[in-house]
Scaffold this motif. Structure first.
Motif, PDB file in Angstrom:
ATOM      1  N   LYS A  62       0.777  -1.365   0.022  1.00 29.33           N
ATOM      2  CA  LYS A  62       0.354  -0.053   0.381  1.00 29.33           C
ATOM      3  C   LYS A  62       0.851   1.308  -0.242  1.00 29.33           C
ATOM      4  N   ILE A  63       2.330   1.004  -0.007  1.00 29.34           N
ATOM      5  CA  ILE A  63       3.121   2.048   0.109  1.00 29.34           C
ATOM      6  C   ILE A  63       2.677   2.985  -1.112  1.00 29.34           C
ATOM      7  N   GLU A  64       2.871   4.093  -1.089  1.00 32.29           N
ATOM      8  CA  GLU A  64       3.604   5.168  -2.629  1.00 32.29           C
ATOM      9  C   GLU A  64       4.839   5.829  -2.173  1.00 32.29           C
ATOM     10  N   PHE A  65       5.893   5.287  -3.056  1.00 29.62           N
ATOM     11  CA  PHE A  65       7.353   5.610  -2.510  1.00 29.62           C
ATOM     12  C   PHE A  65       7.720   7.308  -3.974  1.00 29.62           C
ATOM     13  N   VAL A  66       8.829   8.008  -3.115  1.00 29.07           N
ATOM     14  CA  VAL A  66       8.722   9.525  -3.671  1.00 29.07           C
ATOM     15  C   VAL A  66      10.216   9.621  -2.936  1.00 29.07           C
ATOM     16  N   ASP A  67      10.393  10.621  -4.332  1.00 32.93           N
ATOM     17  CA  ASP A  67      11.821  10.655  -3.696  1.00 32.93           C
ATOM     18  C   ASP A  67      11.895  12.230  -3.859  1.00 32.93           C
ATOM     19  N   LEU A  68      12.650  13.001  -3.005  1.00 33.17           N
ATOM     20  CA  LEU A  68      12.188  14.651  -3.189  1.00 33.17           C
ATOM     21  C   LEU A  68      13.411  15.449  -2.769  1.00 33.17           C
ATOM     22  N   ASN A  69      13.936  16.051  -4.088  1.00 34.22           N
ATOM     23  CA  ASN A  69      15.165  16.671  -3.678  1.00 34.22           C
ATOM     24  C   ASN A  69      15.187  17.602  -1.880  1.00 34.22           C
ATOM     25  N   LYS A  70      16.192  18.453  -1.935  1.00 32.28           N
ATOM     26  CA  LYS A  70      16.195  18.937  -0.898  1.00 32.28           C
ATOM     27  C   LYS A  70      15.488  20.062  -0.783  1.00 32.28           C
ATOM     28  N   GLY A  71      15.431  21.295   0.067  1.00 31.11           N
ATOM     29  CA  GLY A  71      13.951  22.134   0.384  1.00 31.11           C
ATOM     30  C   GLY A  71      12.896  22.017   0.085  1.00 31.11           C
ATOM     31  N   THR A  72      12.389  20.834  -0.003  1.00 28.54           N
ATOM     32  CA  THR A  72      11.476  20.836  -1.066  1.00 28.54           C
ATOM     33  C   THR A  72      10.202  20.555   0.682  1.00 28.54           C
ATOM     34  N   VAL A  73       8.832  21.243   0.534  1.00 29.43           N
ATOM     35  CA  VAL A  73       8.352  21.373   1.639  1.00 29.43           C
ATOM     36  C   VAL A  73       7.265  20.801   0.876  1.00 29.43           C
ATOM     37  N   PHE A  74       7.148  19.541   2.054  1.00 29.21           N
ATOM     38  CA  PHE A  74       6.169  17.995   1.617  1.00 29.21           C
ATOM     39  C   PHE A  74       5.166  18.144   1.779  1.00 29.21           C
ATOM     40  N   ILE A  75       4.513  19.287   3.183  1.00 32.78           N
ATOM     41  CA  ILE A  75       3.452  18.782   3.814  1.00 32.78           C
ATOM     42  C   ILE A  75       2.874  20.163   4.391  1.00 32.78           C
ATOM     43  N   LYS A 128      -6.507  18.618   7.942  1.00 32.03           N
ATOM     44  CA  LYS A 128      -5.006  19.874   7.580  1.00 32.03           C
ATOM     45  C   LYS A 128      -4.173  19.628   8.621  1.00 32.03           C
ATOM     46  N   SER A 129      -3.144  19.604   7.751  1.00 31.21           N
ATOM     47  CA  SER A 129      -2.286  19.639   8.776  1.00 31.21           C
ATOM     48  C   SER A 129      -1.947  20.885   9.681  1.00 31.21           C
ATOM     49  N   LEU A 130      -0.711  20.607  11.294  1.00 31.52           N
ATOM     50  CA  LEU A 130      -0.884  21.843  11.937  1.00 31.52           C
ATOM     51  C   LEU A 130       0.477  22.292  11.033  1.00 31.52           C
ATOM     52  N   LEU A 131       0.900  21.919  10.550  1.00 30.21           N
ATOM     53  CA  LEU A 131       2.618  22.166  10.631  1.00 30.21           C
ATOM     54  C   LEU A 131       3.314  21.868   9.077  1.00 30.21           C
ATOM     55  N   TYR A 132       4.132  22.470   8.979  1.00 35.98           N
ATOM     56  CA  TYR A 132       4.854  22.344   7.572  1.00 35.98           C
ATOM     57  C   TYR A 132       5.738  21.470   8.174  1.00 35.98           C
ATOM     58  N   PHE A 133       5.833  20.828   7.102  1.00 28.37           N
ATOM     59  CA  PHE A 133       7.577  20.019   6.597  1.00 28.37           C
ATOM     60  C   PHE A 133       8.529  19.981   5.418  1.00 28.37           C
ATOM     61  N   LYS A 134       9.439  20.510   5.619  1.00 29.81           N
ATOM     62  CA  LYS A 134      10.315  20.013   4.531  1.00 29.81           C
ATOM     63  C   LYS A 134      11.435  19.118   4.483  1.00 29.81           C
ATOM     64  N   THR A 135      12.765  19.025   3.723  1.00 31.27           N
ATOM     65  CA  THR A 135      13.155  18.580   3.203  1.00 31.27           C
ATOM     66  C   THR A 135      14.340  19.521   3.152  1.00 31.27           C
ATOM     67  N   LEU A 136      15.915  17.981   3.952  1.00 24.00           N
ATOM     68  CA  LEU A 136      16.840  19.432   4.534  1.00 24.00           C
ATOM     69  C   LEU A 136      17.673  18.967   3.262  1.00 24.00           C
ATOM     70  N   THR A 137      17.726  17.491   3.062  1.00 22.06           N
ATOM     71  CA  THR A 137      18.926  17.171   2.260  1.00 22.06           C
ATOM     72  C   THR A 137      17.385  16.239   0.932  1.00 22.06           C
ATOM     73  N   PRO A 138      18.229  15.207   0.173  1.00 21.05           N
ATOM     74  CA  PRO A 138      17.752  14.526  -0.984  1.00 21.05           C
ATOM     75  C   PRO A 138      16.816  13.183   0.159  1.00 21.05           C
ATOM     76  N   CYS A 139      15.691  12.938  -0.471  1.00 21.02           N
ATOM     77  CA  CYS A 139      15.092  12.544   0.771  1.00 21.02           C
ATOM     78  C   CYS A 139      13.642  10.957  -0.040  1.00 21.02           C
ATOM     79  N   ARG A 140      13.790  10.159   0.621  1.00 17.77           N
ATOM     80  CA  ARG A 140      13.319   9.106   0.066  1.00 17.77           C
ATOM     81  C   ARG A 140      12.217   8.394   1.093  1.00 17.77           C
ATOM     82  N   LEU A 141      10.989   8.852   0.744  1.00 17.76           N
ATOM     83  CA  LEU A 141       9.846   8.682   1.897  1.00 17.76           C
ATOM     84  C   LEU A 141       8.874   7.499   0.765  1.00 17.76           C
ATOM     85  N   GLY A 142       8.289   7.277   1.816  1.00 20.97           N
ATOM     86  CA  GLY A 142       6.985   5.768   1.869  1.00 20.97           C
ATOM     87  C   GLY A 142       5.939   6.929   2.086  1.00 20.97           C
ATOM     88  N   LEU A 143       4.765   6.954   1.687  1.00 19.36           N
ATOM     89  CA  LEU A 143       3.549   7.383   1.831  1.00 19.36           C
ATOM     90  C   LEU A 143       2.684   6.082   1.880  1.00 19.36           C
TER      91      LEU A 143
END
Lengths: 188, 188
Positions: B22-35, B86-101
């Motif tokens: 059920k996971i969706e994998f995502v790769d993000l560059n650094k500095g990406t606000v993803f939430i 609705k999110s209470l916070l922001y999240f962002k990457t500080l390095t390249p990140c591999r995430l599972g959603l």
DNA sequence: TTACGATTTTATCAAATGATAACGACAGTA
DNA sequence: TACTGTCGTTATCATTTGATAAAATCGTAA
């Protein structure tokens, strides 16, 4: 009881009655530690009057105050009970307090059968999270003077009701500092 | 995936498989606000590699860093990260990140059918609360130098991986201060 | 390579906060 | 009434931290 829910989150008279019949009322003197860290706890706590605080001890053995509660209010489930029903924190009264205790399992059952009670509980949790966020932002980006100013807005008259040492340990300053700040803020 | 759960909280191979599909994998560059705060969000986030942070803006418009996460880890659970989805916070990457959603509802369903996944989720929640408590105690009762020392123990090598401004806003000091403290701590 | 922009460090000064000690106010009690 | 302990204030001095500006360092792109 009606007034209690009116202040926090209105629920139906039926819900109030169903909660009320499961509540055990308790009166505590000031300075009573009524929830202890790492001890089993299976109650929900409604605060009808008085002021109490949650706290921990730091590495030096000093009390660190995390939150204040003043009636009417609800103490937060998450910190009082983890999944193993053990409290993460200590709680103590700072003035005489009137508390209402409900068995946590009973309360959860009520949440399932009463939609408004579930919403009530969600509101409590939301309030706690928002309060925590605001506190952390203050600690991270405000001076002690500004934190005290905010504290006064949020907790009117607490400086006349509870020991300043408790307020100081909540704001992250010494009690000497709070005295100095109080003097400085008089003329502003 | 095996390694992920091994590091955090071991679950059965069956559970791993059921989550993985059920996971969706995502790769993000650094500095990406993803939430983003106040935006609809219905996901749980597994961090497989990289470093990211949760943050808010204070009254001056400056970023205030609340928490860091580095793989392997689970980000703040949906239940306490959002209100009404609705999110209470922001999240962002500080390095390249591999995430599972994972869809939060799907994940809750897995908690009901897999006892070990429920325990896993409870462990994540408990860790998050404990980390928050430790941070607050530090802010309330330690000097900036001691907070930096603790930070180094908890987040080894972060000073060489992410901007010091982010660390400073996490510790509640300026980036000038952190530079000064780094110099002072070399000889200790 | 050079040049540019962002980050980090350094320097200087001012302000905020802590540590210690002494003093004063106050409540409770003998 | 006097005694005692707790709490809050004040004073002094040292230390920590912030504000501002300038210099040094680093990474990236031309």
């Amino acid at each position: 009881m009606k007034q209690f829910f009116k202040e926090i989150f209105p629920v139906t008279q039926t819900s109030i009655t169903d909660i009320e019949e499961k509540i055990e009322f308790v009166d505590l003197n000031k300075g009573t530690v009524f929830i202890e860290k790492d001890k089993i706890n299976k109650k929900e706590y409604l605060l009808f009057s008085g002021i109490c605080k949650s706290f921990l001890f730091n590495a030096d053995g000093d009390e660190v105050t995390l939150s204040f509660y003043s009636g009417n209010a609800v103490l937060t489930p998450h910190t009082i009970r983890t999944q193993h029903n053990k409290s993460l924190l200590y709680f103590k009264t700072l003035t005489p307090c009137r508390l209402g205790l409900i068995d946590a399992e009973n309360f959860i059952a009520l949440m399932y059968t009463h939609e408004d009670i579930k919403n009530f509980a969600n509101q409590i949790l939301k309030n706690e999270l928002m309060t925590k966020l605001e506190k952390e932002i203050g600690l991270l980006s405000l001076s002690a003077a500004d934190r005290l100013k905010n504290f006064r807005v949020k907790h009117t008259n607490f400086e006349n009701l509870i020991p300043h040492t408790d307020i100081a340990s909540y704001l992250g300053i010494t009690s000497i500092s709070i005295s100095r700040l109080r003097k400085a803020l008089i003329h502003k």
